[in-house]
Design an enzyme around this catalytic site. Sequence first.
Site, PDB file in Angstrom:
ATOM      1  N   HIS A   1      18.470  -4.437 -33.631  1.00  0.00           N
ATOM      2  CA  HIS A   1      19.186  -5.791 -33.699  1.00  0.00           C
ATOM      3  C   HIS A   1      18.467  -6.727 -34.433  1.00  0.00           C
ATOM      4  O   HIS A   1      19.262  -7.493 -35.130  1.00  0.00           O
ATOM      5  CB  HIS A   1      19.996  -6.357 -32.449  1.00  0.00           C
ATOM      6  CG  HIS A   1      21.819  -5.890 -32.047  1.00  0.00           C
ATOM      7  ND1 HIS A   1      21.737  -5.480 -30.973  1.00  0.00           N
ATOM      8  CD2 HIS A   1      21.919  -4.642 -33.320  1.00  0.00           C
ATOM      9  CE1 HIS A   1      22.860  -4.445 -30.701  1.00  0.00           C
ATOM     10  NE2 HIS A   1      22.960  -4.522 -32.296  1.00  0.00           N
TER      11      HIS A   1
ATOM     12  N   GLU B   1      23.849  22.458 -57.830  1.00  0.00           N
ATOM     13  CA  GLU B   1      22.928  22.224 -57.652  1.00  0.00           C
ATOM     14  C   GLU B   1      21.540  22.940 -57.207  1.00  0.00           C
ATOM     15  O   GLU B   1      20.352  23.724 -57.417  1.00  0.00           O
ATOM     16  CB  GLU B   1      22.567  21.331 -56.150  1.00  0.00           C
ATOM     17  CG  GLU B   1      23.545  22.157 -55.188  1.00  0.00           C
ATOM     18  CD  GLU B   1      23.158  21.408 -53.906  1.00  0.00           C
ATOM     19  OE1 GLU B   1      22.009  20.603 -53.077  1.00  0.00           O
ATOM     20  OE2 GLU B   1      23.780  21.533 -52.667  1.00  0.00           O
TER      21      GLU B   1
ATOM     22  N   ASP C   1      17.961  19.285 -56.115  1.00  0.00           N
ATOM     23  CA  ASP C   1      17.759  20.779 -55.533  1.00  0.00           C
ATOM     24  C   ASP C   1      18.154  21.339 -57.091  1.00  0.00           C
ATOM     25  O   ASP C   1      17.885  22.403 -57.529  1.00  0.00           O
ATOM     26  CB  ASP C   1      19.045  21.617 -54.877  1.00  0.00           C
ATOM     27  CG  ASP C   1      18.756  21.504 -53.275  1.00  0.00           C
ATOM     28  OD1 ASP C   1      17.007  21.746 -52.754  1.00  0.00           O
ATOM     29  OD2 ASP C   1      19.396  20.765 -52.147  1.00  0.00           O
TER      30      ASP C   1
END
Length: 570
Positions: free
Chosen positions: A186, A428, A452
């Site tokens: 937080h 890819e 990739d």
Amino acid sequence: MIKGTGASGGIGIGTVKVIKVQKPVFERRRIREPEKELDKLKKAISGFTAETEKLAAKVEKEAGKKEAEILRGHLLILRDPVLTAEIEKLIRGGECAEAAVEQICNMFISVFSARDDELTKQRAADMEDLKSRLIHHLLGLDVIKLSPLPPGTVICARELTPSMTAGMDKKNVAGFITEKGGETSHCAIIARALEIPAVLGAEGIMSAVKDGQRVILNGDSGEVILSPKAETLRRYVLEKENYDQRKELLKNYRGKETLTADGDRLSVLCNIGNSDDADKVIAGDGEGIGLFRTEFMFMDRDTAPDEQEQFEVYREAALKMAGKPVVIRTLDIGGDKDVSYLEINEEENPFLGQRAIRYCMAHPDILHQQLRAILRASAYGNIKILIPMIADMTELRFVKKMTEKIKKELSEDDIPFDEHIKTGVMIETPSACMIADLLADEADFFSIGTNDLIQYMMAADRGNSDVSYLYSVFKPSVLRAIQHTIQCAVDKGITVEMCGEAAANKLITPLLISFGLEKFSVSPSSVLNIRKEISRYTKPEADKITARVMKMSTAEEIKKYLTRKTGTKE
Ligand code: PEP
Ligand code: MG
């Protein structure tokens, strides 16, 4: 130099103020008049409530409604009847109020801390904050006051609680450095909303710093430099000026459409790894989620998330996006992404083995469960399915067939889903690229995974530094593969996105515009940068640059030309 996690961007330069939170000291007493003690507790709770409301109002004004909710959440915890009933029970049994609050809060803290997920751990930190403040109120002590602070203060602490972060005088704080806490704490959320640079989880900082010391922190890289030399300081002052200027300029692109200089409407979406990241998409002004990497949800745990858990995560992302697109990629494991409890075969060439869709086809139950969760969540927003590592048409058909089967099952059980949910494929592999025209007949959209695609086009492992000279988006073969894929999508009238890192590479922005890319999916912090970059080019200008580049024969030549022509960096 000390290294932590860059949790709120920007460069902070200033003077250290070490904050040591003193645990409230009290004597544990046996009490004879519980009613009096309960009355004391009631008064402390109302003091705590008033203080929290005041802090929340301050945060709402300075940071926003969502950040204020973090503090208001403390009031909700306190209103939990189980919590108060347990505290009161101890008091009625003769325990003093301070000890009763401490014991019961500690009980919840140890339950929450034992859990593995970040969110529950965060609740432990909230409970710790609440406990300390409530005991301060019971003792009639001031909770640590951070304002007034002199201008240019860099706060160093073991941990900063939301109430401390919220309570300080924003204009005088140049940065936060803590030993504990991470990107999702937080404290990090509030620091980002207040636009104060923060490095959290900087181990060893508390023993290394002292009050009044000069310090530089980089909230992006997580670096902390103590007592910098004059030369380093000069360099960072300049860097800070540049950073702040760029940030101001980028603000002009917030809340705006993504348009080329001649008015073509494109979009910039975001890549995320969990549903909490959806908040970063909103904060970063992304136009939706272009890639939800679901495999992260399967990692760092002992069992796979079941259908219900997945459904809730996907639904949360869809609801947070409120109708904006949410592209959920089916499980992409194998290769370098191992999940210990799933049966992944030991392979000689994992990147060429049973990865992503190949693994899912060999384990159809896992895919079935995931697709069911995605389909169920599709009733709550604009969800699309994305299949990774496609190399062959049979893989797309397999997923589409399974999707249709699940749709039938859901209809029979009266479970709502989006009847028209779209299914896209990641481009890819060179194979997918070469059959992009055929895939475009059966897929609803493409998403180009350049991370990739480069490795498979160049046959160069994306993580192997020995062959990194081959791993570049500027290689002519890679650029041609991207151009060809986009052209096939454009010809067949389907949408084409790019979610690999190259989408955020400003040097190739003009090329992508010229090729006809419609959607760029980048990290939330890059959205405004890319929106700005897109706005710099008209289509004819982008075409001209591209025509030159596509005639060049080496990556070095291309990169040099683009650096000069665009006047920007990667
Ligand atoms: C990619 O390959 O470009 C891609 C976005 O997927 P990942 O990086 O998760 O393999
Ligand atoms: Mg990939």
